[in-house]
Design an enzyme around this catalytic site. Structure first.
Site, mmCIF file in Angstrom:
data_model
loop_
_atom_site.group_PDB
_atom_site.id
_atom_site.type_symbol
_atom_site.label_atom_id
_atom_site.label_comp_id
_atom_site.label_asym_id
_atom_site.label_seq_id
_atom_site.Cartn_x
_atom_site.Cartn_y
_atom_site.Cartn_z
ATOM 1 N N CYS A 1 -21.482 93.977 45.284
ATOM 2 C CA CYS A 1 -20.921 94.031 43.939
ATOM 3 C C CYS A 1 -19.397 93.990 43.948
ATOM 4 C CB CYS A 1 -21.397 95.285 43.207
ATOM 5 S SG CYS A 1 -23.136 95.239 42.794
ATOM 6 N N ASP B 1 -14.557 102.963 50.593
ATOM 7 C CA ASP B 1 -15.988 103.229 50.795
ATOM 8 C C ASP B 1 -16.406 104.660 50.463
ATOM 9 O OD1 ASP B 1 -18.539 102.202 51.605
ATOM 10 O OD2 ASP B 1 -18.362 103.304 53.484
ATOM 11 N N LYS C 1 -21.217 107.174 57.485
ATOM 12 C CA LYS C 1 -22.305 107.500 56.552
ATOM 13 C C LYS C 1 -22.962 108.841 56.897
ATOM 14 C CE LYS C 1 -21.828 103.430 54.643
ATOM 15 N NZ LYS C 1 -21.156 103.307 53.339
ATOM 16 N N ARG D 1 -18.887 92.289 60.960
ATOM 17 C CA ARG D 1 -17.950 93.292 60.454
ATOM 18 C C ARG D 1 -16.577 93.203 61.102
ATOM 19 N NH1 ARG D 1 -19.891 97.195 56.500
ATOM 20 N NH2 ARG D 1 -22.015 96.540 56.178
ATOM 21 N N SER E 1 -24.211 97.607 47.205
ATOM 22 C CA SER E 1 -23.642 96.541 48.028
ATOM 23 C C SER E 1 -23.729 95.204 47.287
ATOM 24 C CB SER E 1 -24.355 96.467 49.367
ATOM 25 O OG SER E 1 -25.700 96.245 49.155
ATOM 26 N N ARG F 1 -27.695 98.797 59.247
ATOM 27 C CA ARG F 1 -28.261 100.131 59.079
ATOM 28 C C ARG F 1 -29.782 100.019 58.955
ATOM 29 N NH1 ARG F 1 -27.671 102.050 54.628
ATOM 30 N NH2 ARG F 1 -26.401 100.524 53.532
ATOM 31 N N TYR G 1 -25.123 100.008 66.264
ATOM 32 C CA TYR G 1 -24.538 99.413 65.048
ATOM 33 C C TYR G 1 -23.717 100.472 64.288
ATOM 34 C CZ TYR G 1 -23.779 97.776 60.399
ATOM 35 O OH TYR G 1 -23.147 97.452 59.216
ATOM 36 N N HIS H 1 -20.032 107.772 47.591
ATOM 37 C CA HIS H 1 -19.910 106.416 48.129
ATOM 38 C C HIS H 1 -19.021 105.627 47.162
ATOM 39 C CE1 HIS H 1 -22.291 102.622 49.600
ATOM 40 N NE2 HIS H 1 -21.184 102.791 50.272
#
Ligand code: OXD
Ligand code: MN
Length: 589
Positions: free
Chosen positions: A252, A279, A208, A373, A250, A71, A199, A228
């Site tokens: 975590c 997510d 998103k 990914r 991110s 991103r 992407y 989120h």
């Protein structure tokens, strides 16, 4: 052939075709036959590589352009009418100016290409939570990823009918020029335009762009929340399933928590966890005054490196079929994939790294891109909740915020009330790790893990959270967790992963008035004896250390919060200012 008479959709398609001049227009009907023909074309052009049909049925590998792997927050814009509406944490440009710029980029951009029209739903089609979108794109990769991540095709158009309540999006790869890459949202017009990227996080617009940035604005307008957050169901030995949501920055462990496997002792006693989402959560007030959550997505767009049979077997199993891998290692001997952390060593054989170069790992370079990914159907996940498929939502008992803090936050604490909980979420932060950036221990503020995803002024967003509390007679309790406390030698004090259920058990007991707590200046903390440590290897002394409050780090934390809040000026809700003042006072020397 056009698949709808919906005027808004037809106008979008006509105008985009006039501007971008594609050689043909293909409407995505969602049929397996059509998707299969697109996969064939993508394999012929080299956009996709077919993987081993026996070992990885229906799976493909894509290699992105080397400069298009993540991103691009610096090039992501919220073009509301005024800069103030977008707020200090978003990039903003005047909507007309931005449109003129994007039109120039898009002029003739699809010449010689096919333009695909993807009707998609966020949420189960026809369910009260569902919302609909159209993404017009010149990328087969986008079509095939959207077919996994969302529900697509004719049935979406049937559910939409003639309604103008639809999010309209345009995407073109153009030339993948990073200097002219823009991910743009026009919240007042329900429009999304992304150019010069392919992407996922930039161009799978259902994710998103729609489900967080645009949906957060819709949520404010319509009285709900787009967050989120993961959604997890926890089944206790009595067979009751209680649900929590969790927001984490991110790195975590959000996906791991969303697919948690209980420790052995818990499993034996009948505990089980169910994934509803990993997510995104859309949260609404139910007729019972509780907060109800759905996951609007239909798949997982997960980070591959680090995913293994040990760390997250459910995520790995999710990728066993009908999955698109992006930027991972290809083993040409048996046409399977690999990434760092899947096994200790790369497999033997003829390997190619994410750039397609011959690679064997001996030169110390990584084989898979760190942000490589998998795009996997949620239905593949062994612990997917049956509620996921209904789309009517699950009642949320607890909202859990968290971050990576070496010293400041204790293992877990509960906020005193909703407003205090909003403060806890608004002041979320995480410390950077050596793996992520050069500088270790830098504190990044990431309110509610929404810093890159809130489609309007963050201070208004906090106010909206506060207002939501007024509408929730049976509001969830709000907690903060920190799995990453370290000792003086930098070693983690808490085992994490499945053992996090021990903390979730306490959290749920608090929600159902089944356990007491110690009141501290930051909220309620567990009495050490109330966290089940059996079989964890953690001693009560360590647990005590995990629950201590280090005044000096809290003073530093307060200073960081004050500085962060300043940018919002008078817009900062007074409740948050007051919470900060109380915290500063509690830790004053
Ligand atoms: C993210 C993601 O960047 O989910 O948050 O991909
Ligand atoms: Mn995310």
């Amino acid at each position: 052939m056009e698949l709808t008479q919906n005027p808004s959709v037809l106008e979008l398609v006509r105008k985009t075709a006039e501007l971008t001049t594609p050689k043909e227009i293909v409407w995505i009907d969602g049929s397996e036959a059509q998707l299969e023909s697109l996969r064939k074309i993508a394999v012929e052009t080299g956009e996709l590589i077919k993987l081993n049909e026996e070992k990885l049925p229906g799976c493909y590998l894509n290699r992105s352009d080397v400069n298009d792997v993540a991103r691009v927050e610096g090039r992501t814009f919220i073009c509301s009418r005024t800069r103030e509406e977008a707020g200090p944490t978003n990039n903003w440009m005047d909507p007309d100016e931005m449109k003129a710029k994007l039109h120039e980029i898009l002029r003739g951009a699809m010449a010689g290409r096919t333009m695909y029209v993807i009707p998609y739903a966020m949420g189960v089609i026809g369910s009260p939570f569902a919302k609909y979108g159209i993404e017009v794109t010149d990328s087969i990769y986008v079509v095939l990823n959207m077919a996994i991540m969302t529900r697509i095709g004719t049935k979406v158009l049937d559910a939409l009918g003639d309604s103008s309540d639809v999010i309209l999006g345009v995407h073109s790869k153009v030339t993948l020029d990073p200097e002219n890459r823009y991910i743009v949202h026009f919240p007042e017009e329900n429009k999304i335009i992304s150019v010069n990227s392919n992407y996922g996080g930039n161009v799978l617009q259902g994710k998103k762009c729609f489900s967080l940035r645009i949906a957060s604005v819709l949520g404010r307008r319509e009285g709900w929340l787009a967050e989120h957050m993961l959604i997890l169901g926890i089944q206790n030995p009595k067979g009751e399933v209680r649900y929590v949501t969790g927001a984490f920055p991110s790195a975590c462990g959000k996906t791991n928590l969303a697919m948690l496997i209980p420790p052995e002792g818990y499993r034996k006693n009948g505990w089980k966890c169910w994934t509803v989402g990993d997510d995104i959560a859309w949260l609404r007030v139910g007729p019972d005054g509780r907060l109800w959550a759905v996951n609007p997505e239909n798949g997982f767009f997960g980070v591959a490196p680090g995913t293994s049979q040990k760390s997250n077997p459910n995520a790995l199993a999710s990728t066993s079929k009908n999955t698109i891998f992006t930027n991972v290692v290809l083993n040409e001997d048996d046409m399977t994939v690999w990434w760092e952390g899947m096994t200790k060593q790369p497999p033997k054989g003829h390997l190619r790294n994410w750039k397609g170069e011959v690679w064997d790992g001996s030169d110390g370079t990584r084989g898979a891109h760190p942000n490589s990914r998998f795009t996997a159907p949620a239905e593949n996940c062994p612990c997917i909740s049956e509620e996921f498929f209904k789309g009517t939502g699950v009642p949320i008992s607890a909202i859990i915020f968290g971050g990576r803090r070496a010293k400041t936050a204790p293992l877990v604490y509960q906020s005193r009330d909703w407003a205090h909980g909003v403060f806890v979420g608004a002041t979320m932060a995480s410390e950077t790790t050596a793996a992520a950036t050069g500088a270790v221990g830098v504190v990044r503020r990431d309110p509610m893990a929404m810093r890159p995803f809130c489609g309007y002024n963050m201070a208004d967003y906090w106010q909206h959270w506060l207002d939501m509390g007024e509408k929730l007679p049976n509001a969830p309790k709000i907690f903060n967790v920190n799995w990453f406390r370290t000792d003086d030698n930098g070693r983690f004090l808490w085992p994490g992963f499945g053992d996090n259920l021990r903390v979730l058990e306490w959290i749920l007991k608090r929600c159902f008035d089944e356990v007491g707590a110690d009141e501290t200046v930051i909220g309620y903390e567990p009495k050490p004896e109330d966290i089940n440590l059996d079989g964890s290897g953690v001693t009560v002394e360590t647990l005590r250390a995990l629950l201590t409050l280090d005044a000096e780090s809290w003073r530093e934390n307060c200073a960081g919060i004050r500085e962060y809040f300043e940018q919002f000026g008078d817009k900062l809700p007074h409740e948050l200012r007051e919470e900060l003042e109380a915290l500063e006072k509690a830790f004053a020397e």
